[in-house]
Design an enzyme around this catalytic site. Sequence first.
Site, PDB file in Angstrom:
ATOM      1  N   ASP A   9      39.637  17.990   5.097  1.00  0.00           N
ATOM      2  CA  ASP A   9      38.566  18.596   4.293  1.00  0.00           C
ATOM      3  C   ASP A   9      37.726  19.600   5.076  1.00  0.00           C
ATOM      4  O   ASP A   9      36.539  19.787   4.803  1.00  0.00           O
ATOM      5  CB  ASP A   9      37.648  17.512   3.689  1.00  0.00           C
ATOM      6  CG  ASP A   9      38.420  16.553   2.814  1.00  0.00           C
ATOM      7  OD1 ASP A   9      39.390  17.000   2.177  1.00  0.00           O
ATOM      8  OD2 ASP A   9      38.057  15.366   2.769  1.00  0.00           O
ATOM      9  N   LYS A  12      40.373  24.028   4.588  1.00  0.00           N
ATOM     10  CA  LYS A  12      41.668  24.701   4.785  1.00  0.00           C
ATOM     11  C   LYS A  12      42.019  25.555   3.574  1.00  0.00           C
ATOM     12  O   LYS A  12      42.514  26.676   3.708  1.00  0.00           O
ATOM     13  CB  LYS A  12      42.770  23.657   5.045  1.00  0.00           C
ATOM     14  CG  LYS A  12      42.549  22.856   6.327  1.00  0.00           C
ATOM     15  CD  LYS A  12      43.601  21.785   6.522  1.00  0.00           C
ATOM     16  CE  LYS A  12      43.519  20.678   5.520  1.00  0.00           C
ATOM     17  NZ  LYS A  12      42.327  19.804   5.626  1.00  0.00           N
ATOM     18  N   GLY A  13      41.747  24.997   2.380  1.00  0.00           N
ATOM     19  CA  GLY A  13      42.074  25.724   1.148  1.00  0.00           C
ATOM     20  C   GLY A  13      41.387  27.077   1.118  1.00  0.00           C
ATOM     21  O   GLY A  13      42.020  28.110   0.889  1.00  0.00           O
ATOM     22  N   ASN A  34      47.869  13.672  -1.680  1.00  0.00           N
ATOM     23  CA  ASN A  34      46.655  13.081  -1.074  1.00  0.00           C
ATOM     24  C   ASN A  34      45.719  14.220  -0.634  1.00  0.00           C
ATOM     25  O   ASN A  34      44.518  14.022  -0.483  1.00  0.00           O
ATOM     26  CB  ASN A  34      46.995  12.179   0.119  1.00  0.00           C
ATOM     27  CG  ASN A  34      47.942  12.815   1.121  1.00  0.00           C
ATOM     28  OD1 ASN A  34      48.527  13.869   0.869  1.00  0.00           O
ATOM     29  ND2 ASN A  34      48.114  12.187   2.264  1.00  0.00           N
ATOM     30  N   ALA A  35      46.266  15.400  -0.438  1.00  0.00           N
ATOM     31  CA  ALA A  35      45.458  16.557  -0.049  1.00  0.00           C
ATOM     32  C   ALA A  35      44.682  17.063  -1.266  1.00  0.00           C
ATOM     33  O   ALA A  35      45.147  16.954  -2.394  1.00  0.00           O
ATOM     34  CB  ALA A  35      46.358  17.671   0.479  1.00  0.00           C
ATOM     35  N   GLY A  36      43.524  17.614  -0.995  1.00  0.00           N
ATOM     36  CA  GLY A  36      42.749  18.262  -2.054  1.00  0.00           C
ATOM     37  C   GLY A  36      42.153  19.510  -1.452  1.00  0.00           C
ATOM     38  O   GLY A  36      41.265  19.429  -0.618  1.00  0.00           O
ATOM     39  N   HIS A  37      42.689  20.663  -1.808  1.00  0.00           N
ATOM     40  CA  HIS A  37      42.237  21.927  -1.220  1.00  0.00           C
ATOM     41  C   HIS A  37      41.502  22.719  -2.302  1.00  0.00           C
ATOM     42  O   HIS A  37      42.122  23.175  -3.266  1.00  0.00           O
ATOM     43  CB  HIS A  37      43.431  22.714  -0.660  1.00  0.00           C
ATOM     44  CG  HIS A  37      44.140  21.976   0.441  1.00  0.00           C
ATOM     45  ND1 HIS A  37      45.303  22.413   1.010  1.00  0.00           N
ATOM     46  CD2 HIS A  37      43.833  20.824   1.093  1.00  0.00           C
ATOM     47  CE1 HIS A  37      45.681  21.567   1.962  1.00  0.00           C
ATOM     48  NE2 HIS A  37      44.811  20.585   2.023  1.00  0.00           N
ATOM     49  N   THR A  38      40.213  22.837  -2.122  1.00  0.00           N
ATOM     50  CA  THR A  38      39.391  23.492  -3.144  1.00  0.00           C
ATOM     51  C   THR A  38      39.198  24.961  -2.806  1.00  0.00           C
ATOM     52  O   THR A  38      38.819  25.298  -1.688  1.00  0.00           O
ATOM     53  CB  THR A  38      38.007  22.808  -3.233  1.00  0.00           C
ATOM     54  OG1 THR A  38      38.220  21.419  -3.437  1.00  0.00           O
ATOM     55  CG2 THR A  38      37.177  23.370  -4.371  1.00  0.00           C
ATOM     56  N   GLN A 220      45.507  17.423   5.521  1.00  0.00           N
ATOM     57  CA  GLN A 220      44.824  16.421   6.346  1.00  0.00           C
ATOM     58  C   GLN A 220      44.294  17.078   7.632  1.00  0.00           C
ATOM     59  O   GLN A 220      43.973  18.250   7.629  1.00  0.00           O
ATOM     60  CB  GLN A 220      45.742  15.229   6.638  1.00  0.00           C
ATOM     61  CG  GLN A 220      46.022  14.359   5.416  1.00  0.00           C
ATOM     62  CD  GLN A 220      47.107  14.865   4.501  1.00  0.00           C
ATOM     63  OE1 GLN A 220      48.195  15.201   4.934  1.00  0.00           O
ATOM     64  NE2 GLN A 220      46.832  14.933   3.229  1.00  0.00           N
ATOM     65  N   THR A 235      46.940   9.089   8.065  1.00  0.00           N
ATOM     66  CA  THR A 235      47.897   9.242   6.980  1.00  0.00           C
ATOM     67  C   THR A 235      49.294   9.048   7.584  1.00  0.00           C
ATOM     68  O   THR A 235      49.418   8.781   8.790  1.00  0.00           O
ATOM     69  CB  THR A 235      47.720  10.599   6.266  1.00  0.00           C
ATOM     70  OG1 THR A 235      48.531  10.582   5.085  1.00  0.00           O
ATOM     71  CG2 THR A 235      48.087  11.782   7.157  1.00  0.00           C
ATOM     72  N   ALA A 295      37.737  15.515  -3.013  1.00  0.00           N
ATOM     73  CA  ALA A 295      38.280  16.287  -4.129  1.00  0.00           C
ATOM     74  C   ALA A 295      39.345  15.485  -4.874  1.00  0.00           C
ATOM     75  O   ALA A 295      39.607  15.718  -6.052  1.00  0.00           O
ATOM     76  CB  ALA A 295      38.884  17.595  -3.610  1.00  0.00           C
ATOM     77  N   THR A 297      39.728  11.740  -4.739  1.00  0.00           N
ATOM     78  CA  THR A 297      39.320  10.422  -5.228  1.00  0.00           C
ATOM     79  C   THR A 297      37.860  10.385  -5.658  1.00  0.00           C
ATOM     80  O   THR A 297      37.413   9.386  -6.210  1.00  0.00           O
ATOM     81  CB  THR A 297      39.539   9.366  -4.126  1.00  0.00           C
ATOM     82  OG1 THR A 297      38.774   9.758  -2.973  1.00  0.00           O
ATOM     83  CG2 THR A 297      40.995   9.252  -3.751  1.00  0.00           C
ATOM     84  N   SER A 409      32.752  30.504   8.042  1.00  0.00           N
ATOM     85  CA  SER A 409      32.609  30.466   6.592  1.00  0.00           C
ATOM     86  C   SER A 409      31.165  30.108   6.249  1.00  0.00           C
ATOM     87  O   SER A 409      30.604  29.166   6.804  1.00  0.00           O
ATOM     88  CB  SER A 409      33.594  29.447   6.021  1.00  0.00           C
ATOM     89  OG  SER A 409      33.409  29.319   4.647  1.00  0.00           O
TER      90      SER A 409
END
Length: 435
Positions: A9, A12-13, A34-38, A220, A235, A295, A297, A409
Site C-alpha cells: 500500500d 504503487k498503483g 489480495n492486492a488493491g492498487h488505487t 504487496q 504473503t 482497499a 478488505t 507524491s
Amino acid sequence: MIVGAQWGDEGKGKIVDVLSESFSVVARYAGGHNAGHTVIINGKKFVLQLVPCGVLRQGCRSVIGNGVVLDPMAFLKEVAALRDAGLKVDGNLFVSNRAHVILPYHRMIELAAENAPGRVKIGTTSRGIGPAYEDKMGRRGLRVADLLDLQLLKKHIENAVREKNMIAHALFNSEPLDADKMYAEYAAAAEKIAPFVADTAVLLNQALAAGESILFEGAQGTMLDIDHGTYPFVTSSSATSGGAATGTGIAPNAIDSVIGLTKAYCTRVGEGPFPSEEKGDAGQQLRVRGNEFGAVTGRPRRTGWLDLPLLRYARMINGISWLVVTKLDVLDELAEIPVCVGLKIDGKPTGEIPAQASGFDKIECVYHKMPGWRASTQGATEFGQLPKAAQEYLAFVEKETGVRVGMVSTGPERDQIIFADEFAREMQTRSPGKV
Ligand code: GDP
Ligand code: IMO
Ligand code: MG
C-alpha cells in the site's frame, strides 16, 4: 520496475499510473487479488486488484505474469468493471497460460485455517492466495492453460474437491463443496478468459527484443515477501524484485532499474511485527489524514513512522536504485515527525533484521525527531515549492538510505507529483531491451 519497500500500500498503483505514460507494457509478476492498487484520475477512482494499472493508459498493454495467482471470477469481474468504465481491455490485456488458478476450495481452506484454534492467525485477505501457492509448489495446482482444457479441468476439479473436502472436514469440520457445480461455473469462466490467454514470457521477451519498454508492477511489499519479510506474517509469493524474473519469464539481467516505493511514514494491514507502529492519537491522526483503510478488505491499516533500518534492508534485498516517497502531504500538520533511525535489541544497538517474529518482539526503535513543516505540500509539483523542513526531511531519507529520491507524491491524483530532473531523464532514455 516498481517494488513496495514496506508492507504494501505504498502507492504503487498511483506511481505505475504516472510512469506508464513512458512505457509500452506494464506487467504484474506476483500476488493475486489480495492486492488493491488505487488510482485516481480527474476525481475518478479505480481500484485494480489483478489487472495491471497500465490498462488505464491508452496504448499501453498489460500482462498478468505466470507468478500471479488468478481467481477467474475476480478477473472477469474486474474486466467487466473496466469495460463499463469505457477502457479498452480486449486485445490489450494478456494472462499467462502458466499462471496458477485460485479455486473455491482455496478460500474455504484459508478461512477455516485462519480461524482454527492453535493456528497462527496471519490476518490474510481471505482470497485463497496462500492455499493456491501451496498447491503450485506442491505440484498439484491448476494452471490457466489447464483451465482451458475442459476435460482436464473436470478431472482436476473432481479429484481436488474430493481431497480438499476430506481435508477440510477432518481438520476444520467445513461443509463440503460441490464438484459438479464448480466445474460448470469454471468451464463457463474459462470460455470468457480464453481470449486473454497467451504465452506472456514470449510476448514480453519479444517486446524487449523490439526495443519496447516494460514496467513491472510489484504487488504487496518487501516486508510481506515470503522469504525476506516478517515470516510467517507475510504473503505467499516473492514480492521483492527477484520475483519479477521468475514471475514473468524475463531474465534477471534485463532488469536495470528498481524503483522502491515508501510512504513518508509507514503502514501495515493484518497481523505481525511493526517496530515503528504508533498506537496512540498520532497514529490515529495518520490513519485519518492518510485515509489508511485497506482497499481490498476495508480494514483500518496500522500506522507508524518511517523505519530507515527496514528501508535500508529493502534497498539491499531489491537492489533499489531510486526511491519514490509517497503521501508526503499526510505529514503536513505535524509539529515534529519521529523517524526510526536505528534498532535496539535488549537495549543494544543492532544492524540485524531478525529472522523470527519473536525477534521483532524484542526490538525497540531509536527515534530521531525531525521538525515538521505545518504548511501544505498538497499538489506540489516542484521540489522548490516544498517548505524547507519538507525538503530537509527528504534529504535526510536520502542520506540515511544512500538512495536518491526520484519522485515525491503529494496527493492521490495523477498530477500531484514531483519529479527529480535526473530521474525524469532516466525514465525517458532507458536502455533499449531492458526493464
Ligand atoms: P498500492 O497498493 O501500493 O497501490 O497502494 P494503495 O492504492 O493500496 O494505497 C495507497 C492510497 O494512497 C490510495 O488510496 C491512493 O489513492 C493514495 N495515495 C497515493 N499517493 C498519495 C499521496 O501522495 N498523497 C495522498 N494523500 N494519498 C495518496
Ligand atoms: P498491495 O499490492 C497490504 C497482507 C494481508 C496479510 C498478509 C497475507 O495493495 O500493496 P494474503 O491474503 O496475501 O495471504 O495475506 O499480507 N497483504 C497486503 N497488505 N497491501 C497488499 O497488497 C497486501 N496483500 C496482502 O493483509 O497481512
Ligand atoms: Mg494496496
